[in-house]
Design a protein around this motif. Structure first.
Motif, PDB file in Angstrom:
ATOM      1  N   ASP A   1     -12.545   0.132   0.065  1.00 54.45           N
ATOM      2  CA  ASP A   1     -12.002   1.400  -0.422  1.00 54.45           C
ATOM      3  C   ASP A   1     -10.530   1.179  -0.736  1.00 54.45           C
ATOM      4  O   ASP A   1      -9.708   0.944   0.157  1.00 54.45           O
ATOM      5  CB  ASP A   1     -12.170   2.495   0.646  1.00 54.45           C
ATOM      6  CG  ASP A   1     -11.890   3.893   0.089  1.00 54.45           C
ATOM      7  OD1 ASP A   1     -10.951   4.013  -0.716  1.00 54.45           O
ATOM      8  OD2 ASP A   1     -12.606   4.828   0.463  1.00 54.45           O
ATOM      9  N   ASP A   2     -10.162   1.257  -2.029  1.00 56.04           N
ATOM     10  CA  ASP A   2      -8.790   0.971  -2.447  1.00 56.04           C
ATOM     11  C   ASP A   2      -7.793   1.985  -1.914  1.00 56.04           C
ATOM     12  O   ASP A   2      -6.596   1.703  -1.837  1.00 56.04           O
ATOM     13  CB  ASP A   2      -8.692   0.926  -3.979  1.00 56.04           C
ATOM     14  CG  ASP A   2      -9.429  -0.277  -4.562  1.00 56.04           C
ATOM     15  OD1 ASP A   2      -9.678  -1.232  -3.796  1.00 56.04           O
ATOM     16  OD2 ASP A   2      -9.768  -0.241  -5.758  1.00 56.04           O
ATOM     17  N   ASP A   3      -8.265   3.183  -1.570  1.00 53.78           N
ATOM     18  CA  ASP A   3      -7.369   4.244  -1.104  1.00 53.78           C
ATOM     19  C   ASP A   3      -7.249   4.291   0.414  1.00 53.78           C
ATOM     20  O   ASP A   3      -6.609   5.192   0.959  1.00 53.78           O
ATOM     21  CB  ASP A   3      -7.840   5.617  -1.616  1.00 53.78           C
ATOM     22  CG  ASP A   3      -7.509   5.813  -3.080  1.00 53.78           C
ATOM     23  OD1 ASP A   3      -6.494   5.224  -3.538  1.00 53.78           O
ATOM     24  OD2 ASP A   3      -8.243   6.536  -3.769  1.00 53.78           O
ATOM     25  N   VAL A   4      -7.894   3.349   1.105  1.00 54.00           N
ATOM     26  CA  VAL A   4      -7.818   3.306   2.571  1.00 54.00           C
ATOM     27  C   VAL A   4      -7.536   1.868   3.006  1.00 54.00           C
ATOM     28  O   VAL A   4      -8.273   0.944   2.645  1.00 54.00           O
ATOM     29  CB  VAL A   4      -9.128   3.808   3.232  1.00 54.00           C
ATOM     30  CG1 VAL A   4      -8.949   3.879   4.747  1.00 54.00           C
ATOM     31  CG2 VAL A   4      -9.520   5.181   2.694  1.00 54.00           C
TER      32      VAL A   4
ATOM     33  N   GLY B   1       1.324   4.453  -4.174  1.00 56.19           N
ATOM     34  CA  GLY B   1       0.868   5.799  -4.484  1.00 56.19           C
ATOM     35  C   GLY B   1       1.519   6.832  -3.582  1.00 56.19           C
ATOM     36  O   GLY B   1       2.505   6.535  -2.885  1.00 56.19           O
TER      37      GLY B   1
ATOM     38  N   LEU C   1      -6.853  12.495  -0.027  1.00 53.89           N
ATOM     39  CA  LEU C   1      -5.668  11.810   0.493  1.00 53.89           C
ATOM     40  C   LEU C   1      -5.901  10.302   0.606  1.00 53.89           C
ATOM     41  O   LEU C   1      -7.025   9.851   0.849  1.00 53.89           O
ATOM     42  CB  LEU C   1      -5.315  12.361   1.881  1.00 53.89           C
ATOM     43  CG  LEU C   1      -4.895  13.830   1.944  1.00 53.89           C
ATOM     44  CD1 LEU C   1      -4.920  14.319   3.391  1.00 53.89           C
ATOM     45  CD2 LEU C   1      -3.506  14.017   1.338  1.00 53.89           C
ATOM     46  N   ARG C   2      -4.823   9.543   0.440  1.00 54.38           N
ATOM     47  CA  ARG C   2      -4.849   8.123   0.774  1.00 54.38           C
ATOM     48  C   ARG C   2      -4.694   7.986   2.289  1.00 54.38           C
ATOM     49  O   ARG C   2      -4.069   8.838   2.926  1.00 54.38           O
ATOM     50  CB  ARG C   2      -3.704   7.384   0.073  1.00 54.38           C
ATOM     51  CG  ARG C   2      -3.718   7.489  -1.420  1.00 54.38           C
ATOM     52  CD  ARG C   2      -2.412   6.973  -2.012  1.00 54.38           C
ATOM     53  NE  ARG C   2      -2.336   5.525  -1.934  1.00 54.38           N
ATOM     54  CZ  ARG C   2      -1.310   4.845  -1.447  1.00 54.38           C
ATOM     55  NH1 ARG C   2      -0.255   5.474  -0.952  1.00 54.38           N
ATOM     56  NH2 ARG C   2      -1.324   3.523  -1.439  1.00 54.38           N
ATOM     57  N   GLY C   3      -5.233   6.902   2.850  1.00 55.87           N
ATOM     58  CA  GLY C   3      -5.194   6.798   4.312  1.00 55.87           C
ATOM     59  C   GLY C   3      -4.986   5.389   4.807  1.00 55.87           C
ATOM     60  O   GLY C   3      -5.276   4.408   4.114  1.00 55.87           O
TER      61      GLY C   3
ATOM     62  N   PHE D   1       0.841  -1.204   0.000  1.00 54.33           N
ATOM     63  CA  PHE D   1       0.000   0.000   0.000  1.00 54.33           C
ATOM     64  C   PHE D   1       0.879   1.258   0.000  1.00 54.33           C
ATOM     65  O   PHE D   1       0.606   2.218  -0.729  1.00 54.33           O
ATOM     66  CB  PHE D   1      -0.920  -0.017   1.220  1.00 54.33           C
ATOM     67  CG  PHE D   1      -1.898   1.129   1.257  1.00 54.33           C
ATOM     68  CD1 PHE D   1      -3.056   1.092   0.495  1.00 54.33           C
ATOM     69  CD2 PHE D   1      -1.658   2.248   2.054  1.00 54.33           C
ATOM     70  CE1 PHE D   1      -3.967   2.155   0.520  1.00 54.33           C
ATOM     71  CE2 PHE D   1      -2.557   3.306   2.094  1.00 54.33           C
ATOM     72  CZ  PHE D   1      -3.712   3.256   1.323  1.00 54.33           C
TER      73      PHE D   1
ATOM     74  N   PRO E   1       0.546   8.200   2.341  1.00 51.45           N
ATOM     75  CA  PRO E   1      -0.779   8.261   2.965  1.00 51.45           C
ATOM     76  C   PRO E   1      -0.735   8.957   4.332  1.00 51.45           C
ATOM     77  O   PRO E   1       0.334   9.271   4.864  1.00 51.45           O
ATOM     78  CB  PRO E   1      -1.147   6.784   3.130  1.00 51.45           C
ATOM     79  CG  PRO E   1       0.179   6.110   3.339  1.00 51.45           C
ATOM     80  CD  PRO E   1       1.200   6.900   2.548  1.00 51.45           C
TER      81      PRO E   1
ATOM     82  N   LEU F   1     -10.792  11.839   4.557  1.00 56.58           N
ATOM     83  CA  LEU F   1      -9.732  11.516   3.594  1.00 56.58           C
ATOM     84  C   LEU F   1     -10.192  11.805   2.163  1.00 56.58           C
ATOM     85  O   LEU F   1      -9.447  12.389   1.358  1.00 56.58           O
ATOM     86  CB  LEU F   1      -9.324  10.045   3.734  1.00 56.58           C
ATOM     87  CG  LEU F   1      -8.546   9.690   5.005  1.00 56.58           C
ATOM     88  CD1 LEU F   1      -8.504   8.172   5.205  1.00 56.58           C
ATOM     89  CD2 LEU F   1      -7.122  10.260   4.951  1.00 56.58           C
ATOM     90  N   ARG F   2     -11.411  11.413   1.857  1.00 52.93           N
ATOM     91  CA  ARG F   2     -11.936  11.669   0.503  1.00 52.93           C
ATOM     92  C   ARG F   2     -12.049  13.171   0.236  1.00 52.93           C
ATOM     93  O   ARG F   2     -11.674  13.657  -0.836  1.00 52.93           O
ATOM     94  CB  ARG F   2     -13.313  11.008   0.353  1.00 52.93           C
ATOM     95  CG  ARG F   2     -13.241   9.487   0.189  1.00 52.93           C
ATOM     96  CD  ARG F   2     -14.621   8.908  -0.015  1.00 52.93           C
ATOM     97  NE  ARG F   2     -14.597   7.453  -0.056  1.00 52.93           N
ATOM     98  CZ  ARG F   2     -15.556   6.680   0.400  1.00 52.93           C
ATOM     99  NH1 ARG F   2     -16.647   7.220   0.939  1.00 52.93           N
ATOM    100  NH2 ARG F   2     -15.468   5.365   0.321  1.00 52.93           N
TER     101      ARG F   2
END
Length: 406
Positions: free
Chosen positions: A286-289, A238, A270-272, A234, A241, A265-266
């Motif tokens: 959620d791919d970004d968290v 990217g 930001l990624r978290g 993770f 985070p 975060l959204r």
């Protein structure tokens, strides 16, 4: 020496002593940590002996109100006192007492003749420089700060009244109130080593000589131990985070906090990473968290854009050491004090009190912490200062000098 470190409270009240204990062990001392069973694995992982204490802070349902907090603390202290004497055996050469165990340990010292030192994670002695750590951050002026500090100690003594009385009965000592015992220790200039950085709290000039600030004691972890593969992937996938976690705080609030965290975060783009902790934070689908469990701060924090945390002493120091800006959401106890210290340094945004936390406020604070470079610059400056401190090494030296064991 055969050294017993007695520490009680949450994970953050115990973990730093694993680093201190490991340093003492490397110097050739036999080290045992007495704590509640929940933290035995931390002690064993540091290569130290473990001894159980009866009281546990988990699952007590402590609220954030002052009266509720005092009730919970009183029950914890009474339970702790009833089993405390069992943790110390005749082979102990030195007792190292945390701020939570010292008001009981002093009586053991009197009964057994075993010498003791304080090893505190917070400043507790009254000073004109700042108000007591448990009352927040707003200075009342030098005279009133000192008066408030003395009152805070008086309240602590009241908390320990029943436990200390029962312990003295068991040890066959004459009755002595906790406040009288505290005065006796202060008059004797009982030594206390404080395991925090002077970057956060410079040593007050009006403290008595026996009170030292030696630098942070970092929880033990093996430097070669890798981060979990999923977390590594993770981090590599990217931009840096943000970590959001509340440690051992906010039990039962997980669903609400998770929703706030993901929305913030959204909103901030930001990624978290959500660290589950006692609250049980989690983000599904959620791919970004990413949701993680218990991970050491030292290898993770330098790879983050910012840390959202409850401003416990250990997490506050760890974020600062990594040179990473923070957004603090203090819940209770000394957390508003550390949150205020980070903000005063410029390494964190203004604290968001836990009851006032919303996705909008968190997103706004995160946007500022990540995009305004002054926060990272202030954190980096503090990190450089902290790198010059060797908290465990200085504590070892002080302990050996004070006991003649060097």
């Amino acid at each position: 020496m055969r050294i017993l470190i007695a520490a009680a409270g949450s994970r953050g009240d115990v973990a730093p002593y694993t680093g201190l204990g490991a340093e003492l062990r490397r110097a050739g001392h036999d080290v045992t940590i007495a704590a509640t069973a929940a933290y035995a694995h931390l002690v064993h992982a540091a290569g130290l002996e473990f001894r159980g204490l009866p009281a546990d802070t988990r699952g007590r349902g402590a609220g954030t109100g002052r009266r509720e907090l005092m009730r919970t603390a009183a029950a914890f202290v009474t339970e702790l006192g009833r089993g405390f004497a069992d943790a110390v055996d005749d082979d102990t050469d030195l007792l190292l007492l945390s701020a939570t165990t010292a008001p009981l340990g002093w009586h053991l010292t009197e009964a057994t003749g075993i010498p003791s030192l304080g090893v505190y994670l917070q400043p507790t002695a009254p000073t004109g420089d700042f108000p007591p750590a448990v009352t927040g951050t707003r200075s009342l002026g030098r005279l009133a700060n000192r008066a408030a500090g003395r009152f805070a100690l008086h309240m602590v003594d009241r908390l320990y009244e029943q436990a200390a009385g029962e312990l003295r009965d068991r040890l066959r000592l004459l009755p002595l109130s906790p406040s009288a015992m505290r005065r006796r220790q202060e008059q004797a200039d009982w030594p206390v080593l404080h395991g925090f950085s002077t970057a956060l709290v410079p040593r007050p000039a009006d403290w008595r000589p026996g009170l030292k600030v030696v630098g942070t004691w970092w929880p033990h972890h093996e430097p070669a131990e890798p981060l979990p593969a999923e977390l590594e992937d993770f981090l590599d996938a990217g931009p840096r985070p943000v970590l959001i976690g509340f440690g051992s705080m906010a039990g039962g609030d997980g669903e609400r906090l998770s929703e706030i965290a993901v929305r913030a975060l959204r909103r901030a783009g930001l990624r978290g990473i959500l660290q589950s902790g006692s609250a049980g934070l989690a983000a599904d689908g959620d791919d970004d968290v990413l949701t993680i469990g218990d991970v050491p701060h030292a290898p993770l924090f330098p790879r983050l854009a910012a840390v959202v945390h409850h401003a416990g002493a250990g997490t506050s120091a760890a974020a600062l050491r990594a040179g990473v800006p923070a957004v603090t959401v203090p819940v209770t106890g000394d957390q508003p004090f550390w949150a205020g210290r980070l903000a005063a340094l410029g390494a964190a945004t203004d604290p968001i009190p836990f009851p006032a936390l919303t996705a909008e406020r968190l997103a706004d604070a995160l946007h500022r912490a990540v995009n305004d470079r002054t926060y990272a610059e202030a954190a980096s400056a503090a990190a450089r200062h902290m790198a010059t401190e060797d908290g465990a090494g200085h504590a070892l030296k002080a302990i050996e000098e004070l006991t003649g064991a060097g």
